[in-house]
Design a protein around this motif. Structure first.
Motif, PDB file in Angstrom:
ATOM      1  N   ASN A  51       0.822  -1.216   0.000  1.00  0.00           N
ATOM      2  CA  ASN A  51       0.000   0.000   0.000  1.00  0.00           C
ATOM      3  C   ASN A  51       0.853   1.262   0.000  1.00  0.00           C
ATOM      4  N   TYR A  52       2.069   1.174  -0.541  1.00  0.00           N
ATOM      5  CA  TYR A  52       3.001   2.301  -0.484  1.00  0.00           C
ATOM      6  C   TYR A  52       2.435   3.573  -1.101  1.00  0.00           C
ATOM      7  N   ALA A  53       1.539   3.432  -2.079  1.00  0.00           N
ATOM      8  CA  ALA A  53       0.988   4.609  -2.747  1.00  0.00           C
ATOM      9  C   ALA A  53       0.114   5.445  -1.820  1.00  0.00           C
ATOM     10  N   SER A  54      -0.323   4.883  -0.694  1.00  0.00           N
ATOM     11  CA  SER A  54      -1.192   5.611   0.229  1.00  0.00           C
ATOM     12  C   SER A  54      -0.428   6.600   1.101  1.00  0.00           C
ATOM     13  N   GLY A  55       0.884   6.502   1.113  1.00  0.00           N
ATOM     14  CA  GLY A  55       1.673   7.449   1.886  1.00  0.00           C
ATOM     15  C   GLY A  55       2.589   6.790   2.895  1.00  0.00           C
ATOM     16  N   MET A  56       3.345   7.647   3.583  1.00  0.00           N
ATOM     17  CA  MET A  56       4.390   7.169   4.482  1.00  0.00           C
ATOM     18  C   MET A  56       3.858   6.365   5.654  1.00  0.00           C
ATOM     19  N   ALA A  57       2.664   6.702   6.137  1.00  0.00           N
ATOM     20  CA  ALA A  57       2.128   6.001   7.313  1.00  0.00           C
ATOM     21  C   ALA A  57       2.089   4.496   7.094  1.00  0.00           C
ATOM     22  N   SER A  58       1.693   4.071   5.893  1.00  0.00           N
ATOM     23  CA  SER A  58       1.593   2.636   5.630  1.00  0.00           C
ATOM     24  C   SER A  58       2.964   1.969   5.684  1.00  0.00           C
ATOM     25  N   SER A  59       4.016   2.696   5.302  1.00  0.00           N
ATOM     26  CA  SER A  59       5.357   2.126   5.368  1.00  0.00           C
ATOM     27  C   SER A  59       5.836   2.004   6.814  1.00  0.00           C
ATOM     28  N   LEU A  60       5.514   2.992   7.635  1.00  0.00           N
ATOM     29  CA  LEU A  60       5.870   2.902   9.050  1.00  0.00           C
ATOM     30  C   LEU A  60       5.176   1.713   9.705  1.00  0.00           C
ATOM     31  N   ILE A  61       3.902   1.539   9.380  1.00  0.00           N
ATOM     32  CA  ILE A  61       3.134   0.431   9.953  1.00  0.00           C
ATOM     33  C   ILE A  61       3.667  -0.905   9.449  1.00  0.00           C
ATOM     34  N   THR A  62       4.052  -0.963   8.176  1.00  0.00           N
ATOM     35  CA  THR A  62       4.627  -2.189   7.625  1.00  0.00           C
ATOM     36  C   THR A  62       5.916  -2.552   8.364  1.00  0.00           C
ATOM     37  N   GLY A  63       6.753  -1.570   8.606  1.00  0.00           N
ATOM     38  CA  GLY A  63       7.980  -1.831   9.362  1.00  0.00           C
ATOM     39  C   GLY A  63       7.693  -2.355  10.752  1.00  0.00           C
ATOM     40  N   MET A  64       6.619  -1.854  11.358  1.00  0.00           N
ATOM     41  CA  MET A  64       6.230  -2.298  12.700  1.00  0.00           C
ATOM     42  C   MET A  64       5.734  -3.733  12.725  1.00  0.00           C
ATOM     43  N   SER A  65       5.378  -4.279  11.584  1.00  0.00           N
ATOM     44  CA  SER A  65       4.869  -5.650  11.557  1.00  0.00           C
ATOM     45  C   SER A  65       5.974  -6.678  11.756  1.00  0.00           C
ATOM     46  N   VAL A  66       7.217  -6.249  11.685  1.00  0.00           N
ATOM     47  CA  VAL A  66       8.365  -7.142  11.882  1.00  0.00           C
ATOM     48  C   VAL A  66       8.604  -7.303  13.386  1.00  0.00           C
ATOM     49  N   GLU A  67       8.638  -8.530  13.849  1.00  0.00           N
ATOM     50  CA  GLU A  67       8.749  -8.795  15.290  1.00  0.00           C
ATOM     51  C   GLU A  67       9.998  -8.177  15.897  1.00  0.00           C
ATOM     52  N   ALA A  68      11.112  -8.255  15.184  1.00  0.00           N
ATOM     53  CA  ALA A  68      12.364  -7.715  15.713  1.00  0.00           C
ATOM     54  C   ALA A  68      12.293  -6.207  15.892  1.00  0.00           C
ATOM     55  N   VAL A  69      11.459  -5.559  15.112  1.00  0.00           N
ATOM     56  CA  VAL A  69      11.262  -4.116  15.250  1.00  0.00           C
ATOM     57  C   VAL A  69      10.360  -3.825  16.451  1.00  0.00           C
ATOM     58  N   ARG A  70       9.260  -4.534  16.550  1.00  0.00           N
ATOM     59  CA  ARG A  70       8.315  -4.315  17.654  1.00  0.00           C
ATOM     60  C   ARG A  70       8.958  -4.545  19.010  1.00  0.00           C
ATOM     61  N   ASP A  71       9.871  -5.519  19.094  1.00  0.00           N
ATOM     62  CA  ASP A  71      10.451  -5.899  20.375  1.00  0.00           C
ATOM     63  C   ASP A  71      11.599  -4.987  20.814  1.00  0.00           C
ATOM     64  N   ALA A  72      12.082  -4.143  19.924  1.00  0.00           N
ATOM     65  CA  ALA A  72      13.186  -3.251  20.285  1.00  0.00           C
ATOM     66  C   ALA A  72      12.704  -2.154  21.222  1.00  0.00           C
ATOM     67  N   ASP A  73      13.618  -1.610  22.024  1.00  0.00           N
ATOM     68  CA  ASP A  73      13.269  -0.521  22.925  1.00  0.00           C
ATOM     69  C   ASP A  73      12.959   0.761  22.170  1.00  0.00           C
ATOM     70  N   GLY A  74      13.557   0.912  20.998  1.00  0.00           N
ATOM     71  CA  GLY A  74      13.306   2.097  20.187  1.00  0.00           C
ATOM     72  C   GLY A  74      13.401   1.788  18.717  1.00  0.00           C
TER      73      GLY A  74
END
Length: 244
Positions: free
Chosen positions: A119-142
């Motif tokens: 859904n990249y055409a919808s804007g940056m928010a969708s890319s941020l959310i996509t990155g958050m779907s990765v477990e290693a990202v969610r589990d990091a402190d920052g």
């Protein structure tokens, strides 16, 4: 005791000031907390999400992809990922979308995870959310949000931001600035993960920074905080060579 012998009798305020460890002599019979497991400090973990999904619309219809422009013979997106990998971040995830196959080909051989944002055409928010779907990202402190089109950002810049995040106790937003003017990259603490998932449209981390009510630490990294290459002219001015 020395003060009493010298006829300088301490008052209550003096005794209070001496109360943090001064009155207790080190002895073997009493455990020393600072030497034990309770006083060990673990550095906060930071995961990098590198945003490389955009359409490069300002490059012109059917034009060159800015992330495939070469800087010193290296595609910009690969250069950005190499910078991220050289930092003290725990891991690096690249969010792809527009011309995904070419972007991923440019990253061949690098120890990095990629994830497609359909859904990249919808804007940056969708890319941020996509990155958050990765477990290693969610589990990091920052989460360090890094734009792939900023050729001036160095691994040292990233490490300065990460160090500031550690010093905040992993509780603050850490933002790169240039001469006091806000820029990128930005580190968001894990406490804001839910806020990221609520983003919509072409809205990035700035909205969260302005509304979260979390302490903000601004870190000066110079011109690199503002140097992105959104147009063919900007690519050339920054020293890049355009490729189709």
């Amino acid at each position: 005791m020395n003060r009493i012998v010298a006829a300088d009798e301490p008052d209550g305020h003096d005794l209070t000031d001496m109360g943090v460890g001064v009155l207790l002599k080190e002895i073997n019979m009493r455990p020393q907390l600072r030497d034990g497991p309770y006083m060990q400090i673990t550095a906060a973990s930071v995961a990098i999400v590198l945003l490389a999904a955009g359409r490069s619309s300002r490059m012109g219809e059917g034009g060159s992809h800015k992330l495939l422009a070469e800087f010193d013979g290296v595609p910009l997106v690969r250069r950005s990922v190499q910078t991220a990998l050289e930092s003290n971040a725990l891991n690096v995830t690249v969010v792809t979308g527009h011309r995904r196959a070419e972007i991923e080909q440019a990253l061949a051989g690098l120890s990095v995870s990629t994830i497609e944002n359909p859904n990249y055409a919808s804007g940056m928010a969708s890319s941020l959310i996509t990155g958050m779907s990765v477990e290693a990202v969610r589990d990091a402190d920052g989460i360090l949000m890094m734009l792939a089109d900023m050729p001036g950002v160095s691994a040292d810049d990233l490490n300065i931001l990460i160090a500031a995040f550690h010093e905040s106790g992993a509780r603050a937003i850490v933002r790169a600035v240039s001469r006091g003017k806000r820029g990128n990259p930005v580190i968001l603490p894990r406490s804001l993960n839910a806020a990221i998932l609520r983003l919509e449209g072409d809205i990035g981390a700035r909205h969260i920074i302005e509304t979260a009510g979390v302490p903000i630490v601004d870190v000066e990294i110079g011109d690199a905080a503002h140097l992105d290459v959104d147009t063919p002219e900007a690519v050339i001015l920054a020293g890049g060579l355009l490729r189709n």
